[in-house]
Design an enzyme around this catalytic site. Structure first.
Site, PDB file in Angstrom:
ATOM      1  N   SER A   1       9.236 -11.317  18.052  1.00  0.00           N
ATOM      2  CA  SER A   1       8.009 -12.133  18.060  1.00  0.00           C
ATOM      3  C   SER A   1       7.707 -12.830  16.740  1.00  0.00           C
ATOM      4  O   SER A   1       6.757 -13.610  16.665  1.00  0.00           O
ATOM      5  CB  SER A   1       6.812 -11.271  18.462  1.00  0.00           C
TER       6      SER A   1
ATOM      7  N   LYS B   1       7.109 -16.507  16.700  1.00  0.00           N
ATOM      8  CA  LYS B   1       5.799 -17.152  16.853  1.00  0.00           C
ATOM      9  C   LYS B   1       5.295 -17.773  15.549  1.00  0.00           C
ATOM     10  O   LYS B   1       4.331 -18.549  15.584  1.00  0.00           O
ATOM     11  CB  LYS B   1       4.785 -16.162  17.402  1.00  0.00           C
TER      12      LYS B   1
ATOM     13  N   SER C   1      -0.057 -11.057  19.544  1.00  0.00           N
ATOM     14  CA  SER C   1       1.308 -11.491  19.826  1.00  0.00           C
ATOM     15  C   SER C   1       1.488 -11.853  21.303  1.00  0.00           C
ATOM     16  O   SER C   1       2.509 -11.552  21.915  1.00  0.00           O
ATOM     17  CB  SER C   1       2.316 -10.407  19.428  1.00  0.00           C
TER      18      SER C   1
ATOM     19  N   LYS D   1       3.014 -11.940  10.845  1.00  0.00           N
ATOM     20  CA  LYS D   1       3.422 -11.691  12.225  1.00  0.00           C
ATOM     21  C   LYS D   1       4.411 -10.536  12.332  1.00  0.00           C
ATOM     22  O   LYS D   1       5.350 -10.430  11.551  1.00  0.00           O
ATOM     23  CB  LYS D   1       4.068 -12.967  12.794  1.00  0.00           C
TER      24      LYS D   1
END
Length: 389
Positions: A66, A69, A126, A232
């Protein structure tokens, strides 16, 4: 006795001559193991200059999960900055966006949510569904948004990154590196208000409903490490536990990335160690702060005639703690202006040196559009010049 002494000397010489050679690179790797022994890859950089403070297998291609992102958020923030997207604009959830598995904010097909709330869902929870909904809003489809992501990769000259989707779910030919992710994170942080979302520990979505959706940041360091305000996390069984984090102490902002950690506890501990190392060994030195006037250029045949060079960001370099500041020099090296000049076009560079060694070079870009002055403008200037003589 003499024979004994000679024998000992020969054994010692023999041992030394066949001792394993340790190169400087191996010594560096040894120090890396001491900081991030469990990460498959890691890096720390200065968020202003991009200077590498620490690295371990930083260019190894790995699944980013993730952390993907970060690039998605970068394109979303660009769209907001250009006025193509507004924070209070409502986004309708498609059937495809609602079908996303993994981490999600449980969007339903046809549900409408503001860009700002969806951004919270991406940055904090997320949400794969929130990411796809925003991607479709920006580009029309996830496929077209992924194309934008890969074009941005080329623009940033990241040679070891390719995206197959917007959210980091496992897919063939979807990979990146700790170094590339650090550079993406650096670009994202140019939009200073992104930390309003990535730096929050908790918030709520659907606040007006009976059961508001509680958001808790997947990056626990925003609560437990002073100065952390993003960015993140990521996890898949293939990628293991990943994190790109940023922390600021005084005017010194650091980005640290780890990939392939065995669990969240180890991931957070090793990123914390990277921050401890950076803040204990280095400091940030300001060349110009944002808004400072660095110089001005006069172009006789241009309209407007004068271009002020104003720092559009803090220009800072990282130095080892204790370095005398008078050893640091800087100079503007400007290109010859070619008309027309577009906003954002490179016009030179700011070169920072210490002991004749280049510490960093910052590209300087035009903040205005300059075109060729009309004959009437040039005529008026010549008249004004004659009057003042």
């Amino acid at each position: 006795m003499k024979r004994l002494i000679v024998s000992v000397m020969l054994i010692t010489m023999f041992s030394i001559s066949f001792a394993p050679y340790v190169s400087a690179e191996e010594e560096k790797d040894k120090s890396n193991v001491e900081i991030t022994p469990n990460a498959m890859s890691a890096i720390s950089i200065d968020a202003s200059s991009g200077k590498i403070l620490y690295e371990k297998n930083a260019h190894k291609r790995l699944p980013p999960a993730s952390i993907t992102k970060i690039m998605s958020m970068l394109l979303i923030m660009e769209a907001i900055d250009k006025g193509k997207l507004k924070l209070d604009e409502m986004v309708r959830t498609s059937e495809y966006a609602a079908s996303m598995g993994g981490s999600q904010i449980f969007l339903e097909q046809g549900e409408e949510m503001s860009v700002e709330d969806l951004l919270k869902g991406v940055a904090m929870a997320s949400g794969n569904d929130a990411t796809v909904a925003l991607a479709e809003k920006v580009a029309g489809s996830e496929e077209l948004f992924v194309e934008m992501m890969n074009n941005k990769v080329k623009q940033l000259k990241l040679e070891n990154t390719r995206f197959a989707n917007t959210n980091g779910l496992p897919a063939p030919d979807h990979y990146s590196t700790a170094y590339d992710i650090a550079i993406m994170s650096k670009e994202l942080l140019k939009y200073e208000n992104i930390t309003n979302y990535t730096g929050k520990y908790e918030d709520y979505l659907r606040k007006d409903e009976k059961k508001p959706f509680w958001l808790v940041n997947t990056n626990k360091l925003v609560r437990f490490y002073p100065g952390v305000d993003g960015l993140k996390t990521g996890y898949t069984s293939e990628a293991k536990f990943c994190l790109s984090a940023t922390a600021k102490k005084d005017d010194f902002r650091v980005i640290s990335v780890v990939l392939g950690e065995p669990n969240t506890k180890t991931r957070n501990a090793e990123v914390s160690k990277l921050f401890d190392y950076a803040f204990s060994q280095f400091e940030s030195y300001a060349i110009y702060d944002k808004g400072d006037v660095m110089d001005s250029i006069t172009v006789d045949k241009a309209s407007p005639k004068t271009l002020s060079l104003v720092a559009d960001q803090p220009y800072r370099v990282v130095i080892k703690k204790g370095t005398p500041s008078d050893e640091i020099k800087h100079a503007l090296e400007l290109d010859e202006i070619q008309l027309p000049l577009q906003v954002g076009q490179r016009i030179g560079k700011l070169v920072v040196t210490m002991d004749d060694e280049i510490l960093h070079e910052f590209d300087i870009e035009s903040s205005i559009h300059m075109k060729r002055a009309s004959w009437w403008e040039l005529f008026k200037r010549s008249l004004t010049k004659m009057v003042t003589l």
